[in-house]
Design a protein around this motif. Structure first.
Motif, short mmCIF file in Angstrom:
data_model
loop_
_atom_site.label_atom_id
_atom_site.label_comp_id
_atom_site.label_asym_id
_atom_site.label_seq_id
_atom_site.Cartn_x
_atom_site.Cartn_y
_atom_site.Cartn_z
N ASN A 210 39.26 40.44 40.21
CA ASN A 210 38.16 39.69 40.05
C ASN A 210 38.53 38.11 40.34
N ASP A 211 39.57 37.98 40.94
CA ASP A 211 40.09 36.62 41.16
C ASP A 211 38.84 35.72 41.93
N GLU A 212 38.70 34.53 41.50
CA GLU A 212 37.73 33.81 42.26
C GLU A 212 38.25 33.58 43.83
N ARG A 213 37.13 33.43 44.52
CA ARG A 213 37.16 33.61 46.24
C ARG A 213 38.28 32.76 46.72
N SER A 214 38.59 31.52 46.41
CA SER A 214 39.40 30.72 46.94
C SER A 214 40.75 31.13 46.76
N LYS A 215 40.84 31.67 45.51
CA LYS A 215 42.05 31.91 44.74
C LYS A 215 42.74 33.22 45.37
N MET A 216 41.42 34.43 45.60
CA MET A 216 41.95 35.30 46.22
C MET A 216 42.39 35.48 47.46
N THR A 217 41.66 34.40 48.39
CA THR A 217 41.78 34.34 49.69
C THR A 217 43.50 33.62 49.99
N ARG A 218 43.61 32.57 48.96
CA ARG A 218 44.93 32.13 49.37
C ARG A 218 45.99 33.06 48.98
N ARG A 219 45.96 33.85 47.84
CA ARG A 219 46.67 35.05 47.33
C ARG A 219 47.05 35.93 48.36
N MET A 220 45.90 36.33 49.36
CA MET A 220 46.18 37.46 50.24
C MET A 220 46.65 36.67 51.54
N VAL A 221 46.28 35.54 51.87
CA VAL A 221 46.80 35.13 53.09
C VAL A 221 48.34 34.74 52.93
N THR A 222 48.77 34.09 51.58
CA THR A 222 50.13 33.85 51.50
C THR A 222 50.98 35.33 51.67
N ALA A 223 50.43 36.19 51.16
CA ALA A 223 51.09 37.53 51.31
C ALA A 223 51.13 38.09 52.67
N ILE A 224 50.18 37.78 53.45
CA ILE A 224 50.12 38.54 54.84
C ILE A 224 51.19 37.54 55.50
N ALA A 225 51.37 36.20 55.14
CA ALA A 225 52.32 35.27 55.94
C ALA A 225 53.67 35.76 55.61
N ASN A 226 53.82 36.26 54.66
CA ASN A 226 55.32 36.79 54.17
C ASN A 226 55.72 37.92 55.17
N PRO A 227 56.98 37.63 55.90
CA PRO A 227 57.45 38.30 56.95
C PRO A 227 57.83 39.78 56.51
N HIS A 228 57.94 39.94 55.18
CA HIS A 228 58.03 41.26 54.78
C HIS A 228 56.99 42.08 54.93
#
Ligand SMILES: [Zn+2]
Ligand SMILES: [Zn+2]
Length: 355
Positions: A210-228
């Motif tokens: 239930n993370d707030e929208r901008s937090k969840m977006t940042r969280r997912m985009v950071t993970a996607i950018a992780n090369p692993h």
């Protein structure tokens, strides 16, 4: 000014959604938006579109407003184009063809975490289904309720898989992997050195849904950018129905037969990140997940993303659920060449290694 009629486009979309038996609330969104706009003059609609004030109208949301704007610009709304591209397809035949194109499954669990069966039973079931590979993706340490594997247990699992691979039928391989938790800050819940050793890494959000929208977006985009990370697992986290009878593993923390709404995030930003980093968006086949919903599959397709059609199986019989994911993908017009598990194992692991 264009000669397209945005209201007619909205109504056409509603009609096509109804015919495709989509959820009533989705159809209603387009019908209400059409009704709201038809109460205004064409000039008023155009002015509101220009100023970005369409969504101030009751019944007009982001998606419908985007359709109107595209329509006023004289282009066929993307949403409509996607629906038209898939209407009249023989979905059974399309889904069957897509299923036939798949060579493996990139998201599966064993009894090392919260699955119900040993790895070898999962592998043999995959062989029976005609798969060439199975990516074993047990959970990561923080998911304690699912017996997530510590770094040590994962190392032991890698040795075990190497031994099993030597005994399995020719032409079939278990690929090593993990379903790693995407933590609150977007980092991944396993040692770097181990993540680098694995063939395929699925990353999923299992906490703070239930993370707030901008937090969840940042969280997912950071993970996607992780090369692993290679594949973004069940991106919305939704649960559309209670767990079907006979499911062995819990499959998910805290899900006890309840439904759960989608996490809130900026899908365009998340899919753009997947496309930019050449990561795949998972189409999760579990009947209680059906994640992402079709409207997001269409958006990911439009964004240029690749996909993985996976079962997230927690038991051997569930490996056959891939056809559910294929039906949903076919309905959205996902072509086999965009699906990473239609590739042979070597191509899949090369792609994952390139990240
Ligand atoms: Zn998961
Ligand atoms: Zn899973």
């Amino acid at each position: 000014m264009s000669d397209r009629d945005p209201i007619a486009d909205l109504r056409r979309i509603a009609f096509l959604l109804e015919r495709a038996n989509e959820a009533t609330y989705r159809v209603r969104a387009f019908r209400s938006a059409a009704a709201a706009l038809s109460a205004l003059s064409a000039a008023d609609v155009a002015e509101r579109a220009r100023d970005g004030r369409l969504t101030e109208l009751p019944g007009v949301g982001d998606v419908t407003a985007r359709c109107v704007t595209e329509s006023l610009e004289g282009t066929e709304p993307v949403y409509l184009r996607r629906l038209l591209a898939t209407e009249g397809l023989d979905l059974d035949a399309e889904a069957t063809a897509l299923r036939a194109a798949l060579r493996g499954d990139c998201h599966t669990h064993s009894d090392w975490s919260d699955g119900g069966s040993p790895i070898e039973e999962m592998a043999l079931a995959a062989v029976e289904l005609g798969h060439e590979y199975l990516v074993l993706t047990d959970h990561s340490p923080r998911l304690k309720v699912a017996r997530g594997l510590t770094a040590d247990r994962l190392r032991r699992q890698l040795d075990h898989v190497a031994r099993l691979n030597a005994e399995l039928p020719q032409g079939f391989r278990i690929l090593t992997g993990i379903e790693v938790d995407i933590l609150a800050d977007g980092s991944l819940d396993q040692d770097e050195e181990l993540l680098a050793r694995l063939d395929v890494v699925v990353g999923s959000v299992h906490s703070g849904l239930n993370d707030e929208r901008s937090k969840m977006t940042r969280r997912m985009v950071t993970a996607i950018a992780n090369p692993h990370l290679d594949i973004l697992g069940h991106c919305t986290g939704r649960m559309v129905s209670s767990r079907p009878a006979g499911v062995v593993g819990p499959g998910d923390r805290g899900h006890r037969g309840r439904t759960r709404k989608e996490s809130d995030f900026d899908a365009d930003a998340v899919f753009a990140a997947c496309a930019e980093h050449d990561k795949a968006v998972e189409i999760n086949s579990r009947p209680e997940r059906q994640d992402p919903p079709k409207r997001l599959i269409r958006r990911a397709l439009e964004a240029g993303c690749r996909f993985a059609i996976d079962t997230d199986a927690h038991a051997p019989g569930q490996l056959d659920w891939q056809r559910y994911g294929c039906e949903r993908a076919a309905r959205c017009g996902v072509p086999a060449e965009r699906v990473v598990n239609s590739w042979p194992a070597d191509r899949l692991t090369e792609w994952a290694l390139r990240h």
